[in-house]
Structures are given as structure tokens and as C-alpha cells.
Design an enzyme around this catalytic site. Structure first.
Site, PDB file in Angstrom:
ATOM      1  N   GLU A   1      -7.163   9.495  -3.856  1.00  0.00           N
ATOM      2  CA  GLU A   1      -6.493   8.430  -4.586  1.00  0.00           C
ATOM      3  C   GLU A   1      -7.419   7.212  -4.642  1.00  0.00           C
ATOM      4  OE1 GLU A   1      -2.423   5.773  -3.886  1.00  0.00           O
ATOM      5  OE2 GLU A   1      -3.281   7.003  -2.278  1.00  0.00           O
TER       6      GLU A   1
ATOM      7  N   LEU B   1      -8.010   3.333  -4.663  1.00  0.00           N
ATOM      8  CA  LEU B   1      -7.341   2.105  -4.252  1.00  0.00           C
ATOM      9  C   LEU B   1      -8.194   0.904  -4.632  1.00  0.00           C
ATOM     10  CD1 LEU B   1      -6.142   3.003  -0.614  1.00  0.00           C
ATOM     11  CD2 LEU B   1      -4.885   3.245  -2.764  1.00  0.00           C
TER      12      LEU B   1
ATOM     13  N   ASP C   1     -13.644   5.032  14.018  1.00  0.00           N
ATOM     14  CA  ASP C   1     -14.884   4.484  13.443  1.00  0.00           C
ATOM     15  C   ASP C   1     -14.558   3.152  12.774  1.00  0.00           C
ATOM     16  OD1 ASP C   1     -17.529   4.262  12.720  1.00  0.00           O
ATOM     17  OD2 ASP C   1     -17.449   5.761  11.124  1.00  0.00           O
TER      18      ASP C   1
END
Length: 300
Positions: A98, A100, A203
Site C-alpha cells: 500500500e 502511504l 530496526d
């Protein structure tokens, strides 16, 4: 930004088959930000997508990323890009996400919102340290075999693999003698400190954190496992840091235990060693200084 071009036909066919959307007339343009994979913004009809690509050998990395994104999304603390398709296009591996609209954390309010979301994520507590599957930290493998003891988990599955990799690449000095002596002393840091197995991003530097168009905190590119929440906080300070309001808000909502500064150096040693193994000698001096500082501190 580079102009749009027709999407590679082979890639378009593979995405259509895997993603359930017609990509035969899609357009793409390169986007930056990563140092491991090639990335493109893809436009198919009225929708936009984020596409990562690499050689075929990278498919396990993309599969692990899907697992990590799904885990973070289930917690519902952050906006997380939804994985849409993962597979092969000829000799290339791909991951379709997706798209963003994101911006960096910039204001005190951004920092405070991100802190509250991270506290929520870290309150997702499991039974063991580790994860149900191994994954990756950058391009290097990250073992996550579940264990009951945090110190032994961090030694066996974080520090030792990176040190062994560094030695195999020819980096000596303090990565030899001093590192071995440090490993022997690490359990002393956890005699009176037993963290709960929080769900971690794994991370969490500022390049993997953002705000979406609605002002909701967003995270991506995870290396998830369950461990000491301080490991995420430590990583957040390593490469540029977050807004000061983030740290104030987090500590106000969930104060840190005594000894965080020592643990921060230990946890960030893992990431500095990983960067040494990924990017070379430029990180050797920093790793050696961290090892010596920890060794002499724990020798007291």
C-alpha cells in the site's frame, strides 16, 4: 523526481496475477530512501502502490517483511503499510505495498504521538523472547529462536552472529579479545533487571518512522521480535534521533529502569556491528569504542 514510465511488462503480468489488480497499463517511477532494494512508486488507474524489487535470492527477505508488517498492524498502534503481493517476476523478487503519503517526524506533537503509539506497541507482551520465525536486519539474517532468558537470547542471537560475521570478514582488534571478555560479562547487566518480552519494531531508526497524511504515526521496514523495549529506544537514538518531545513523552508514560544508558550502548552495538558487516570498515572504530567502553564499565 523522475517522470513516469510504463511498468515493465513481465513485472506487470506478475503483479496482476499476484495482486488481483490489472497492472498491464501501469506506470512507475523510481523512488529513493533504501540501500538494499530497488523501489518504485506504481500508478495503476486511480491507485498508487509502493513496489520493492531485488534479485531472486531476496524473496525470503520480502516474506519476512510481510510477516513483520502483519504483526505490527495487528497491534493497531501505528499506521503500517499493508502488504498486497509478494512473489517472483522472472528472476526478480518483489513486494507490493500500500502506498502511504508520509512525512518525517518534525514537531513536538509528532514526537508525543509517536511515543504514545510506541508505548502501546511495547505493551504487547509475549511469553518468550524471540519470534516464531527468523528474519533479517537489513540484508543480514537475524535469528529469533524463542528463549526464556533475555541475556542469553541477546548474546546468542544478536551479538555472537554479528561478531562471527565480522571476524570472517577480517575485522580484528577489539572485535577479538575485548569482545570475548565483554560477552562473558553481559549477563551481569541483567542480574537485577528482567525486561518483559515486548513486541519490538527491531530496526527503529528515524528513517523507518514517519507521520501519515492524517497525522497518525507510521512505521515500516521492520525486523520484529519480542525483547527488551529499551532496544527500540536505544536504536531510536543511534542515527539522528527523534524529536526531544518523543523521549520525554515515552518516559513519562512508561519510565525506564535504572541502567538504561549501559543497556543502550549494548543494544546499539548490535546495530553498529551489523552496519560494519553490511557497509564496511567505516563502522569499525565505533564498534571497537563501544566494546571497550562496555568492557571497562562492566569490569568495575
Amino acid at each position: 523526481m523522475e517522470s513516469w514510465s510504463p511498468l515493465d511488462a513481465e513485472l506487470g503480468h506478475a503483479l496482476s496475477a499476484a495482486g488481483g489488480v490489472d497492472f498491464s497499463r501501469a506506470e512507475a517511477r523510481p523512488v529513493g530512501g533504501g540501500c538494499i532494494h530497488r523501489a518504485q512508486e506504481v500508478r495503476a488507474g486511480e491507485r498508487r502502490y509502493f513496489l520493492k524489487m531485488n534479485d531472486a535470492a531476496a524473496l525470503p527477505m520480502f516474506e519476512a517483511e510481510v510477516d513483520g508488517l502483519d504483526a505490527l498492524a495487528r497491534c493497531d498502534a501505528f499506521r503500517v503499510p499493508r502488504p498486497l503481493a509478494c512473489g517472483m517476476a522472472g528472476a526478480r523478487a518483489f513486494l507490493l505495498l500500500e502506498y502511504l503519503d508520509l512525512r518525517p517526524l518534525a514537531t513536538d506533537e509528532d514526537g508525543q504521538r509517536f511515543a504514545r503509539a510506541l508505548v502501546q506497541l511495547h505493551h504487547d507482551i509475549g511469553e518468550h523472547y524471540g519470534w516464531a520465525r527468523d528474519n533479517f536486519i537489513g540484508a543480514n539474517p537475524q535469528a529469533n529462536t524463542p528463549r526464556d532468558g533475555w541475556a542469553q537470547f541477546f548474546i546468542k542471537h544478536r551479538l555472537m552472529p554479528q561478531l562471527q560475521m565480522a571476524r570472517a570478514k577480517g575485522f580484528g582488534g577489539a572485535l577479538g579479545r575485548d569482545a570475548d571478555q565483554l560477552i562473558e560479562r553481559v549477563p551481569a547487566l541483567f542480574l537485577e533487571y528482567c525486561p518483559r518480552p515486548s513486541l519490538l519494531h527491531g530496526d527503529l531508526w528515524n528513517g523507518n518512522a514517519a507521520m501519515d497524511a492524517e497525522g497518525r504515526p507510521a512505521i515500516f521496514d521492520p525486523a520484529v521480535y519480542r525483547g527488551d523495549r529499551d532496544a527500540d529506544l536505544a536504536m531510536s537514538e543511534l542515527f539522528g534521533g527523534f524529536p526531544a518531545a518523543f523521549y520525554v513523552a515515552y518516559r513519562t508514560a512508561w519510565p525506564l529502569a535504572e541502567g538504561y544508558e549501559q543497556r543502550k550502548t549494548l543494544y546499539n552495538l548490535y546495530h553498529v556491528l551489523n552496519h560494519l558487516n553490511l557497509f564496511g570498515r567505516g563502522y569499525l572504530g565505533q564498534a571497537e569504542r563501544m566494546i571497550r567502553a562496555l568492557f571497562f564499565e562492566l569490569r568495575r
